[in-house]
Design a protein around this motif. Structure first.
Motif, PDB file in Angstrom:
ATOM      1  N   ASN A   1      -4.987 -69.113 -12.625  1.00  0.00           N
ATOM      2  CA  ASN A   1      -5.538 -70.152 -13.494  1.00  0.00           C
ATOM      3  C   ASN A   1      -4.653 -71.391 -13.608  1.00  0.00           C
ATOM      4  N   GLY A   2      -3.681 -71.490 -12.728  1.00  0.00           N
ATOM      5  CA  GLY A   2      -2.900 -72.721 -12.629  1.00  0.00           C
ATOM      6  C   GLY A   2      -1.722 -72.845 -13.577  1.00  0.00           C
ATOM      7  N   PHE A   3      -1.371 -71.768 -14.290  1.00  0.00           N
ATOM      8  CA  PHE A   3      -0.175 -71.806 -15.128  1.00  0.00           C
ATOM      9  C   PHE A   3       1.043 -71.508 -14.264  1.00  0.00           C
ATOM     10  N   GLU A   4       2.162 -72.118 -14.638  1.00  0.00           N
ATOM     11  CA  GLU A   4       3.403 -71.727 -13.971  1.00  0.00           C
ATOM     12  C   GLU A   4       4.117 -70.757 -14.905  1.00  0.00           C
ATOM     13  N   PRO A   5       3.964 -69.460 -14.630  1.00  0.00           N
ATOM     14  CA  PRO A   5       4.460 -68.491 -15.604  1.00  0.00           C
ATOM     15  C   PRO A   5       5.980 -68.476 -15.688  1.00  0.00           C
ATOM     16  N   LEU A   6       6.442 -68.378 -16.912  1.00  0.00           N
ATOM     17  CA  LEU A   6       7.859 -68.145 -17.156  1.00  0.00           C
ATOM     18  C   LEU A   6       7.959 -66.691 -17.604  1.00  0.00           C
ATOM     19  N   VAL A   7       8.814 -65.922 -16.926  1.00  0.00           N
ATOM     20  CA  VAL A   7       8.962 -64.514 -17.269  1.00  0.00           C
ATOM     21  C   VAL A   7      10.282 -64.333 -18.008  1.00  0.00           C
ATOM     22  N   ILE A   8      10.216 -63.785 -19.215  1.00  0.00           N
ATOM     23  CA  ILE A   8      11.432 -63.490 -19.972  1.00  0.00           C
ATOM     24  C   ILE A   8      11.676 -61.994 -19.890  1.00  0.00           C
ATOM     25  N   ALA A   9      12.824 -61.633 -19.338  1.00  0.00           N
ATOM     26  CA  ALA A   9      13.202 -60.217 -19.226  1.00  0.00           C
ATOM     27  C   ALA A   9      14.021 -59.861 -20.461  1.00  0.00           C
ATOM     28  N   THR A  10      13.382 -59.209 -21.427  1.00  0.00           N
ATOM     29  CA  THR A  10      13.993 -58.949 -22.737  1.00  0.00           C
ATOM     30  C   THR A  10      14.919 -57.726 -22.711  1.00  0.00           C
ATOM     31  N   LYS A  11      15.600 -57.545 -23.825  1.00  0.00           N
ATOM     32  CA  LYS A  11      16.490 -56.389 -24.053  1.00  0.00           C
ATOM     33  C   LYS A  11      17.656 -56.357 -23.057  1.00  0.00           C
ATOM     34  N   LEU A  12      18.139 -57.551 -22.735  1.00  0.00           N
ATOM     35  CA  LEU A  12      19.238 -57.712 -21.786  1.00  0.00           C
ATOM     36  C   LEU A  12      20.495 -56.951 -22.199  1.00  0.00           C
ATOM     37  N   ASP A  13      20.722 -56.891 -23.515  1.00  0.00           N
ATOM     38  CA  ASP A  13      21.943 -56.220 -24.001  1.00  0.00           C
ATOM     39  C   ASP A  13      21.907 -54.704 -23.784  1.00  0.00           C
ATOM     40  N   LYS A  14      20.751 -54.187 -23.366  1.00  0.00           N
ATOM     41  CA  LYS A  14      20.632 -52.734 -23.182  1.00  0.00           C
ATOM     42  C   LYS A  14      21.067 -52.272 -21.785  1.00  0.00           C
ATOM     43  N   ILE A  15      21.386 -53.222 -20.902  1.00  0.00           N
ATOM     44  CA  ILE A  15      21.861 -52.808 -19.571  1.00  0.00           C
ATOM     45  C   ILE A  15      23.236 -53.409 -19.296  1.00  0.00           C
ATOM     46  N   LYS A  16      23.930 -52.838 -18.327  1.00  0.00           N
ATOM     47  CA  LYS A  16      25.257 -53.350 -17.958  1.00  0.00           C
ATOM     48  C   LYS A  16      25.104 -54.658 -17.199  1.00  0.00           C
ATOM     49  N   ARG A  17      26.096 -55.523 -17.374  1.00  0.00           N
ATOM     50  CA  ARG A  17      26.092 -56.815 -16.686  1.00  0.00           C
ATOM     51  C   ARG A  17      25.902 -56.651 -15.174  1.00  0.00           C
ATOM     52  N   SER A  18      26.541 -55.610 -14.630  1.00  0.00           N
ATOM     53  CA  SER A  18      26.484 -55.386 -13.175  1.00  0.00           C
ATOM     54  C   SER A  18      25.078 -55.003 -12.691  1.00  0.00           C
ATOM     55  N   GLN A  19      24.207 -54.620 -13.630  1.00  0.00           N
ATOM     56  CA  GLN A  19      22.851 -54.191 -13.239  1.00  0.00           C
ATOM     57  C   GLN A  19      21.820 -55.314 -13.315  1.00  0.00           C
ATOM     58  N   ILE A  20      22.209 -56.440 -13.906  1.00  0.00           N
ATOM     59  CA  ILE A  20      21.232 -57.501 -14.191  1.00  0.00           C
ATOM     60  C   ILE A  20      20.489 -57.946 -12.929  1.00  0.00           C
ATOM     61  N   GLN A  21      21.239 -58.304 -11.878  1.00  0.00           N
ATOM     62  CA  GLN A  21      20.608 -58.828 -10.658  1.00  0.00           C
ATOM     63  C   GLN A  21      19.618 -57.854 -10.058  1.00  0.00           C
ATOM     64  N   LYS A  22      20.009 -56.574 -10.061  1.00  0.00           N
ATOM     65  CA  LYS A  22      19.141 -55.544  -9.487  1.00  0.00           C
ATOM     66  C   LYS A  22      17.818 -55.477 -10.261  1.00  0.00           C
ATOM     67  N   HIS A  23      17.913 -55.469 -11.590  1.00  0.00           N
ATOM     68  CA  HIS A  23      16.712 -55.379 -12.416  1.00  0.00           C
ATOM     69  C   HIS A  23      15.838 -56.630 -12.280  1.00  0.00           C
ATOM     70  N   VAL A  24      16.476 -57.797 -12.224  1.00  0.00           N
ATOM     71  CA  VAL A  24      15.718 -59.046 -12.058  1.00  0.00           C
ATOM     72  C   VAL A  24      14.988 -59.044 -10.710  1.00  0.00           C
TER      73      VAL A  24
END
Length: 196
Positions: free
Chosen positions: A133-156
């Motif tokens: 429908n022509g929206f440019e979606p912005l995806v917010i990946a919530t609950k960031l504090d629940k994973i280790k910093r080293s895992q962020i890229q993998k999850h994203v």
């Protein structure tokens, strides 16, 4: 934006109650308990203007928050909560769909997903609908504090692949606890309000 004045202006149970002020609207969508109200509270520097609950399926209305008389944050009911009757889920679905399809003031949709989990079929469906429908979606990946910093890229990367997001910059990891990601989200919102 410097946010000082916000108020919950309209709580609507049907389309006839939607506000008629002509302000642009940014909708927050995602499954039950993904953190929509927590994100809204963080963005508007409030602790509990948007009602948060540990009990999923709590928001059953579409709530319009007037932010600085410049735009509305629109908190949509969460989808996919099993303990609500099928009839009730269908009613919400139609209500949300009516808002998304017919609302001319709607300029942006923010899709929230839990960074810890692969997006589900409702998330994928909504994302595809937004793109179609022509929206440019912005995806917010919530609950960031629940994973280790080293895992962020993998999850994203998992979120990017599952939803089919073309630009990884359209996924912003966010924590309601630490407020990490808040400034990046406001950069996107500011560019909507003042596209110059």
């Amino acid at each position: 934006m410097n946010v000082n004045h916000v108020n919950l202006e309209v709580v609507s149970g049907n389309a006839s109650q939607f506000p008629d002020s002509g302000l642009i609207e940014v909708a927050f969508a995602g499954k039950s308990n993904v953190g929509k109200s927590s994100l809204i509270n963080a963005l508007i520097n409030r602790k509990s203007l948007a009602r948060t609950s540990s009990q999923p399926g709590k928001t059953q209305t579409i709530n319009f928050y007037n932010v600085e008389e410049k735009l509305y944050f629109v908190d949509l009911p969460g989808y996919g909560y099993a303990k609500v009757s099928k009839k009730e889920r269908e009613r919400w679905g139609k209500f949300i769909e009516e808002y998304l399809h017919k609302r001319e003031q709607l300029k942006h949709i923010i899709l929230l997903v839990d960074i810890r989990h692969e997006p589900g079929k409702n998330d994928i469906m909504l994302y595809d609908w937004m793109v179609y429908n022509g929206f440019e979606p912005l995806v917010i990946a919530t609950k960031l504090d629940k994973i280790k910093r080293s895992q962020i890229q993998k999850h994203v990367s998992v979120i990017k692949k599952t939803l089919g997001v073309e630009d990884i910059h359209n996924i912003i990891p966010f924590s309601a606890t630490t407020k990490q990601g808040k400034d990046k989200i406001w950069e996107v919102l500011d560019s909507l309000i003042d596209p110059s």
